[in-house]
Design a protein around this motif. Structure first.
Motif, PDB file in Angstrom:
ATOM      1  N   PHE B  19      17.181  20.122 -24.621  1.00  0.00           N
ATOM      2  CA  PHE B  19      16.769  19.186 -23.584  1.00  0.00           C
ATOM      3  C   PHE B  19      16.191  19.931 -22.385  1.00  0.00           C
ATOM      4  O   PHE B  19      16.666  21.016 -22.023  1.00  0.00           O
ATOM      5  N   VAL B 121      12.216  11.985 -24.304  1.00  0.00           N
ATOM      6  CA  VAL B 121      13.310  11.502 -25.162  1.00  0.00           C
ATOM      7  C   VAL B 121      13.203   9.996 -25.401  1.00  0.00           C
ATOM      8  O   VAL B 121      13.458   9.500 -26.496  1.00  0.00           O
ATOM      9  N   ASP B 136      19.871  11.263 -31.456  1.00  0.00           N
ATOM     10  CA  ASP B 136      20.636  10.193 -30.818  1.00  0.00           C
ATOM     11  C   ASP B 136      22.064  10.633 -30.510  1.00  0.00           C
ATOM     12  O   ASP B 136      22.572  10.402 -29.413  1.00  0.00           O
ATOM     13  N   PHE B 139      22.000  12.984 -27.589  1.00  0.00           N
ATOM     14  CA  PHE B 139      21.711  12.279 -26.339  1.00  0.00           C
ATOM     15  C   PHE B 139      22.951  11.537 -25.856  1.00  0.00           C
ATOM     16  O   PHE B 139      23.287  11.558 -24.665  1.00  0.00           O
ATOM     17  N   LYS B 143      24.920  12.119 -22.355  1.00  0.00           N
ATOM     18  CA  LYS B 143      25.210  10.993 -21.483  1.00  0.00           C
ATOM     19  C   LYS B 143      26.674  10.990 -21.069  1.00  0.00           C
ATOM     20  O   LYS B 143      27.026  10.659 -19.940  1.00  0.00           O
ATOM     21  N   ILE B 172      19.163  10.442 -17.596  1.00  0.00           N
ATOM     22  CA  ILE B 172      20.197  10.672 -18.609  1.00  0.00           C
ATOM     23  C   ILE B 172      21.040   9.424 -18.821  1.00  0.00           C
ATOM     24  O   ILE B 172      21.333   9.043 -19.954  1.00  0.00           O
TER      25      ILE B 172
END
Lengths: 246, 246
Positions: B19, B121, B136, B139, B143, B172
């Motif tokens: 990221f 993203v 996913d 991510f 988060k 985010i």
DNA sequence: TCAAAAGTGTTCTTATTACACCCATGG
DNA sequence: CCATGGGTGTAATAAGAACACTTTTGA
């Protein structure tokens, strides 16, 4: 493509940290190894993943073969892959943890189950392979999860008292909580159903029994919640003063 | 022991979700595949784990070979092992995610890097293999992590404005935050050092620049923190009233 | 002088913490 | 009647949420 062939010489296993709760104590189900390597040592239940089997399936199979139960909380935690962690070759293992109600559980007749035994998580150590590390990682995950989802209920029998629930949280979080604040918080979540029954045959005022509200439980499981209570500082007893220091 | 031999026919890879943050947007570094399978599709950077290599080492190698950087945030997230996820045979992959400052980053001359590109993203989809799922999962982990540790700073350049930091959190968390409450909260953590410098050449009042306090950052990384702010509801614009309903 | 983003405080509400005594039962 | 754990409420504090106008710069 030929260049990749050299890589297809590894194996992988799943290992399952099965937590239960009994007598105010968080337990883990371990197996005494009957063969090399690490013969005679306690280890986490686990096995090779079959070629046509998904990882989650393999973890469920291990749980089912050992305990006879399925459809319980089961979640992947972490993969352990140190080069020399298995003496037979390159074997990485995917660690899962599950939560079961000890009351639901009966050891299966499978040979593997003959050597299974519940151990207090607080006292376990010196397991086979890198299983100490795996257990630790799963315990840490449980510790985190209990503050975020109502997983505690997976471990209790269908009817339980608030004190039992509090002891469960205390065992997982390795802390002590204030009784009134704990009750206020847990009851305000509207997650419990008061069964209007009480314990029987206890040598003190009998406690009310509760069960949890499945619908609310599912909501909290999906959306998460925040269970934060500060450690009860009343138990920080000071060591008696020892007079002057050297 | 012979009975186990049949299991040693698998391979495993690592895939790395890298990221970065730029222009108010959370990005991920992807590679256009130059060979089968999935030739021409975008994929996460990854490779087979060498027989004498630990998993974490392999993930670092993939990152280093592609970007030339090391010693950045890199963490294992989840292992993906569906039976048919790779057309060459049974290949499970261990997903890692890393956070880098795009300002530190230069694509390496390695052939693999020629086809690398940052993607927003929010817009990525239809990747090779099961990489949509992997992205996913990573991510989601990010988060969660951003609410628990000051990881946001791993993504920003050494000097940044409070608005940039807020935009990063918003990207985010996929939410909008209240400017005043955000500032109050982040400044009260005592994590930022006011550089007493301002932006130059912007067509509006220039913002103060900050860096973060490495010592405090390490403390928070070790002990965790809680960053919780409710979504700013001012943006919930009501649709214009449509008169009577049918 | 206009557009664009920076910067700044206060009030209200909600959640968390600290804390001590009486109650019901079995032995 | 005693030991054991069950059960209860309130006040003080802290954290979070809501909210709008002035400032500084470049074009």
């Amino acid at each position: 493509m030929v260049e990749f062939k050299g890589f297809f010489k590894s194996a992988f296993t799943v290992d399952n940290v099965i937590f239960g709760f009994d007598e105010g104590d968080l337990k883990v189900l371990l197996i005494k190894r009957g063969e090399e390597p690490y013969e005679g040592k306690w280890a986490l239940p686990g096995y090779f993943v079959y070629p046509d089997e998904d990882l989650d399936e393999a973890a469920e199979r291990v749980l089912q073969e050992l305990t006879g139960i399925s459809n319980v909380f089961l979640e992947q935690v972490k993969t352990f892959g140190a080069v020399d962690r298995h003496p037979f070759g390159r074997v990485i293992t995917v660690a899962y943890f599950s939560l079961i109600k000890i009351s639901d559980f009966t050891l299966q007749p499978a040979s593997i189950a003959l050597k299974a035994k519940w151990h207090s998580v607080a006292k376990v150590g010196n397991l086979a392979f890198d299983h100490d590390d795996i257990l630790d990682a799963c315990f840490q995950r449980l510790k985190w999860l209990v503050r975020t989802r109502p997983v505690g209920f997976e471990l209790l029998p269908p009817k339980f008292t608030l004190t039992e629930l509090q002891h469960l949280y205390e065992a997982i979080l390795e802390t002590e909580l204030d009784k009134r604040n704990f009750r206020k918080k847990i009851l305000s979540m509207d997650l419990l159903i008061d069964l209007e029954e009480t314990q029987e045959g206890v040598a003190h005022r009998p406690a009310r029994l509760y069960q949890f509200d499945q619908e609310k439980y599912d909501t909290f499981t999906a959306e998460g919640f925040s269970f934060e209570l500060k450690e009860n500082r009343k138990k920080e007893k000071l060591a008696p003063a020892t007079g002057e220091s050297p």
